[in-house]
Design a protein around this motif. Structure first.
Motif, PDB file in Angstrom:
ATOM      1  N   GLU A  85       0.822  -1.209   0.000  1.00 27.13           N
ATOM      2  CA  GLU A  85       0.000   0.000   0.000  1.00 27.13           C
ATOM      3  C   GLU A  85       0.859   1.263   0.000  1.00 27.13           C
ATOM      4  O   GLU A  85       0.523   2.273  -0.616  1.00 27.13           O
ATOM      5  CB  GLU A  85      -0.960   0.012   1.190  1.00 27.13           C
ATOM      6  CG  GLU A  85      -0.305  -0.075   2.563  1.00 27.13           C
ATOM      7  CD  GLU A  85      -0.041  -1.489   3.020  1.00 27.13           C
ATOM      8  OE1 GLU A  85       0.203  -1.679   4.231  1.00 27.13           O
ATOM      9  OE2 GLU A  85      -0.086  -2.419   2.186  1.00 27.13           O
ATOM     10  N   SER A  86       2.003   1.196   0.704  1.00 28.80           N
ATOM     11  CA  SER A  86       2.917   2.337   0.711  1.00 28.80           C
ATOM     12  C   SER A  86       3.560   2.516  -0.664  1.00 28.80           C
ATOM     13  O   SER A  86       3.694   3.645  -1.152  1.00 28.80           O
ATOM     14  CB  SER A  86       3.994   2.145   1.782  1.00 28.80           C
ATOM     15  OG  SER A  86       4.889   3.231   1.790  1.00 28.80           O
ATOM     16  N   GLU A 130      11.515   2.598   8.597  1.00 31.26           N
ATOM     17  CA  GLU A 130      11.954   3.992   8.600  1.00 31.26           C
ATOM     18  C   GLU A 130      12.001   4.534   7.169  1.00 31.26           C
ATOM     19  O   GLU A 130      11.573   5.656   6.911  1.00 31.26           O
ATOM     20  CB  GLU A 130      13.343   4.099   9.239  1.00 31.26           C
ATOM     21  CG  GLU A 130      13.362   3.818  10.739  1.00 31.26           C
ATOM     22  CD  GLU A 130      14.756   3.916  11.305  1.00 31.26           C
ATOM     23  OE1 GLU A 130      15.722   3.920  10.511  1.00 31.26           O
ATOM     24  OE2 GLU A 130      14.884   3.968  12.538  1.00 31.26           O
ATOM     25  N   ALA A 131      12.551   3.726   6.257  1.00 32.14           N
ATOM     26  CA  ALA A 131      12.655   4.166   4.871  1.00 32.14           C
ATOM     27  C   ALA A 131      11.279   4.342   4.249  1.00 32.14           C
ATOM     28  O   ALA A 131      11.063   5.267   3.459  1.00 32.14           O
ATOM     29  CB  ALA A 131      13.474   3.155   4.069  1.00 32.14           C
ATOM     30  N   GLU A 132      10.355   3.483   4.597  1.00 30.91           N
ATOM     31  CA  GLU A 132       8.995   3.581   4.064  1.00 30.91           C
ATOM     32  C   GLU A 132       8.365   4.916   4.439  1.00 30.91           C
ATOM     33  O   GLU A 132       7.790   5.607   3.593  1.00 30.91           O
ATOM     34  CB  GLU A 132       8.164   2.425   4.616  1.00 30.91           C
ATOM     35  CG  GLU A 132       6.756   2.347   4.096  1.00 30.91           C
ATOM     36  CD  GLU A 132       6.025   1.138   4.667  1.00 30.91           C
ATOM     37  OE1 GLU A 132       5.216   1.319   5.598  1.00 30.91           O
ATOM     38  OE2 GLU A 132       6.287   0.016   4.189  1.00 30.91           O
ATOM     39  N   PHE A 133       8.491   5.307   5.704  1.00 35.19           N
ATOM     40  CA  PHE A 133       7.950   6.589   6.150  1.00 35.19           C
ATOM     41  C   PHE A 133       8.658   7.742   5.439  1.00 35.19           C
ATOM     42  O   PHE A 133       8.021   8.691   4.963  1.00 35.19           O
ATOM     43  CB  PHE A 133       8.098   6.728   7.659  1.00 35.19           C
ATOM     44  CG  PHE A 133       7.714   8.080   8.196  1.00 35.19           C
ATOM     45  CD1 PHE A 133       6.378   8.418   8.380  1.00 35.19           C
ATOM     46  CD2 PHE A 133       8.685   9.021   8.510  1.00 35.19           C
ATOM     47  CE1 PHE A 133       6.024   9.668   8.859  1.00 35.19           C
ATOM     48  CE2 PHE A 133       8.336  10.269   9.002  1.00 35.19           C
ATOM     49  CZ  PHE A 133       6.995  10.593   9.180  1.00 35.19           C
ATOM     50  N   ALA A 134       9.982   7.654   5.349  1.00 34.98           N
ATOM     51  CA  ALA A 134      10.753   8.723   4.710  1.00 34.98           C
ATOM     52  C   ALA A 134      10.385   8.872   3.241  1.00 34.98           C
ATOM     53  O   ALA A 134      10.240   9.998   2.730  1.00 34.98           O
ATOM     54  CB  ALA A 134      12.246   8.443   4.861  1.00 34.98           C
ATOM     55  N   LEU A 135      10.215   7.768   2.546  1.00 37.66           N
ATOM     56  CA  LEU A 135       9.877   7.822   1.128  1.00 37.66           C
ATOM     57  C   LEU A 135       8.473   8.372   0.911  1.00 37.66           C
ATOM     58  O   LEU A 135       8.223   9.073  -0.076  1.00 37.66           O
ATOM     59  CB  LEU A 135      10.017   6.436   0.510  1.00 37.66           C
ATOM     60  CG  LEU A 135      11.462   5.911   0.397  1.00 37.66           C
ATOM     61  CD1 LEU A 135      11.466   4.447  -0.003  1.00 37.66           C
ATOM     62  CD2 LEU A 135      12.263   6.738  -0.598  1.00 37.66           C
ATOM     63  N   GLU A 136       7.556   8.067   1.815  1.00 38.13           N
ATOM     64  CA  GLU A 136       6.222   8.658   1.713  1.00 38.13           C
ATOM     65  C   GLU A 136       6.294  10.173   1.883  1.00 38.13           C
ATOM     66  O   GLU A 136       5.659  10.925   1.122  1.00 38.13           O
ATOM     67  CB  GLU A 136       5.297   8.054   2.765  1.00 38.13           C
ATOM     68  CG  GLU A 136       4.878   6.623   2.481  1.00 38.13           C
ATOM     69  CD  GLU A 136       3.978   6.053   3.566  1.00 38.13           C
ATOM     70  OE1 GLU A 136       3.650   6.808   4.514  1.00 38.13           O
ATOM     71  OE2 GLU A 136       3.603   4.879   3.469  1.00 38.13           O
TER      72      GLU A 136
END
Length: 612
Positions: A85-86, A130-136
């Motif tokens: 979903e991300s 962490e990377a998922e949040f940053a990329l969003e």
């Protein structure tokens, strides 16, 4: 904290400085010509005009112009595992930014995302989360100009404020402990805000500190382009971040990376090839973070690496045709090593069809991957269990590199780990270039006699199996076909001879087990990767080692003669104090010797390690 451009019902403070950027003081300098936005009316009072200005302006450059030629969204060039979903959200936002118009129902997704993303996630060992949040965050940032077409005014400015606050909070992240989150959120995010919204004073002010943090990150996280072993999985995601940032800075008319920092990034492009498997995937890394990205390589090589690295890519991962001149094909050594990074790359050639071993040694764990041709034979942590008199010897220290050598004949790596009760293990990897063999050997050294029980287990790759011979102790590793012949030199050739152990496969692991009594033990495995030799006769023998005409026991020194087809090798290892010794007519005073017999019976040295 709110931006200086935060709107009120009737007022929004944005002003133009003499260099065309906003100065945030709320007044336009006297005597200066009006901007296109000023000529069309006050942006501060008219949200429709401001949103139209963001999508129609020619400067700063749009995402489409900044990342021109990239078919894959730049934020997805190389990422650690991201939830589906991300990934879908990031891709939709990137398509919006690259196409210059709002795509899908992103306007409806913004408010729920802001409600959930109320700040930095708690520090975690899960770098992917962490990377998922940053990329969003970055995806929303890059789409800001287009989002203004369909997002309500207050919500749009709330997103700007939120991203700025996230960037400010991220400045406190540790570049050593959370490298990717730090570089994405405290480096790329504020730099992107400054590039995309130079009209907003608080955004514009982010460029300089972001650049300093990014340069500090490159210098702290790379050694000649190699990452630390513990950050190996982040090598390509970090290079992707630095490449996007360099492209952003280039559109701002500034050089973000210079001097030694740029040299480190040129090295990272080169290391991207050294660390690659035949298909371009990164060795010892699974998932999205290890996939090959042509777009990343092309952009990074143009910015940092130059034409030579594109030549290497053509040979290493098949991106294009190799040049006609052979001298241009291999403009550097294919192998590399960094004691600081706790990582070594042994490669017989830049040619992607040849053999390579990647070894990491961090936090008392050694991991390695063996590639030959199109196959990865084993990959992952090597498990070693050593017991003396029934007591398992636990590690007493980390792995330490004690020798590295790379020349036209071989790559040689030797590591040492201290164990409990005064014992230690020295691990050798010797990759030969012309012969296409790998010697992997452990020397266990102690200070007192004991009953030794040794076991080394190699993690076989999915789809790879071990096929033991029926009457002898060798076997073959392979997937759809035999890829490597494995000779356990410490065991007798024939099973009918009583041996001190066995070479066997249990599920997805290849295990060598040996038993001995004494003060030392040597456990060598020889891998042959040349299929044309597999059907030829082969044999190996343990040799007699003499010192002052007295035959020496196996815990003092050992020697082996190996023959595969027409090739023959001589192997010697001292396990006791240095002394002149003789085997097969050769007089040696070294700690380790590995040579190849010529047709006339003489031996050419491949590698010799002297005693300290």
């Amino acid at each position: 904290m709110s931006t200086t451009a935060q709107p009120t019902p009737n007022t929004q403070k944005i002003s133009q400085s003499k260099n065309g950027r906003k100065n945030g003081r709320g007044r336009k300098p006297k005597g200066k010509s009006k901007t296109a936005a000023d000529r069309n009316g006050s942006l501060v009072d008219d949200w429709p005009q401001w949103s139209a200005h963001l999508t129609k302006r020619k400067t700063p450059a749009s995402m489409e112009r900044i990342f021109r030629g990239s078919k894959r969204p730049p934020l997805l060039w190389s990422t650690p595992g991201v939830a589906p979903e991300s990934a879908a959200l990031i891709e939709s936002l990137q398509r919006t930014a690259l196409k210059g118009r709002l795509v899908g129902d992103l306007a409806e997704q913004l408010a729920p995302w802001l409600a959930e993303a109320d700040g930095l996630p708690a520090p975690t060992e899960d770098a992917a989360r962490e990377a998922e949040f940053a990329l969003e965050c970055l995806a929303w940032c890059y789409a800001l100009p287009q989002l203004a077409q369909g997002v309500e005014q207050k919500l749009w400015w709330r997103l700007v404020d939120h991203l700025l606050d996230i960037a400010a909070d991220a400045a406190g992240l540790s570049v050593e402990e959370q490298p990717l989150a730090c570089q994405l959120l405290a480096g790329e995010l504020p730099l992107a805000l400054a590039t995309l919204l130079p009209e907003v004073a608080r955004c514009q002010s982010q460029a300089s500190p972001a650049g300093k943090l990014l340069r500090r990150g490159v210098d702290a996280l790379l050694d000649t382009g190699l990452p630390q072993a513990r950050h190996l999985a982040l090598h390509r995601p970090l290079l992707a971040c630095w490449t996007r940032c360099a492209l952003l800075a280039d559109r701002r008319g500034a050089a973000l990376f210079k001097g030694q920092t740029k040299e480190q990034l040129a090295g990272a492009v080169q290391q991207m090839l050294r660390l690659s498997r035949h298909n371009g995937e990164q060795a010892l890394v699974e998932g999205e973070g290890g996939r090959w990205s042509k777009e990343l390589f092309v952009a990074a090589s143009r910015l940092f690496g130059g034409a030579k690295d594109q030549v290497r890519a053509a040979l290493a991962v098949g991106l294009g045709r190799a040049p006609a001149k052979k001298s241009a094909r291999f403009p550097g050594k294919p192998s590399d090593n960094s004691e600081w990074a706790e990582l070594a790359v042994l490669r017989s050639s830049w040619d992607r069809r040849r053999d390579s071993v990647l070894a990491t040694f961090h936090d008392r764990v050694m991991a390695a991957e063996l590639n030959c041709g199109r196959s990865t034979l084993w990959s992952g942590p090597l498990e070693t269990r050593i017991a003396v008199d029934g007591v398992v010897l636990e590690p007493a220290d980390d792995w330490e590199e004690i020798c590295w050598s790379a020349d036209e004949d071989v790559d040689y790596l030797e590591l040492e780990m201290k164990l409990a009760k005064g014992w230690k293990v020295q691990r050798q990897l010797v990759l030969t270039r012309q012969d296409r063999t790998l010697l992997a050997a452990d020397a266990l050294l102690g200070q007192r006699r004991g009953k030794i029980d040794y076991r080394l287990s190699l993690p076989l790759r999915d789809g790879v199996s071990f096929a033991p011979a029926d009457e002898s102790n060798e076997g073959y590793l392979g997937d759809t076909d035999h890829r490597a012949l494995v000779l356990p030199l410490a065991l007798p050739e024939w099973r009918r001879e009583r041996g001190p152990g066995e070479l066997s496969a249990d599920g997805d692991r290849l295990t060598l087990s040996l038993q001995a009594e004494g003060t030392a033990l040597y456990a060598p495995l020889l891998f042959d990767f040349k299929p044309s030799r597999f059907k030829s006769p082969f044999t190996w023998r343990r040799l007699t080692v003499a010192e002052n005409l007295a035959i020496q026991p196996a815990d003092v020194a050992v020697g082996y003669r190996v023959q595969i087809a027409s090739r023959q090798w001589l192997l010697y290892r001292s396990l006791a104090a240095a002394a002149p010794r003789t085997l097969l007519g050769q007089h040696l005073a070294s700690e380790f010797y590995y040579g190849r017999f010529r047709q006339d019976g003489e031996v050419d040295d491949l590698i010799e390690v002297e005693n300290e």
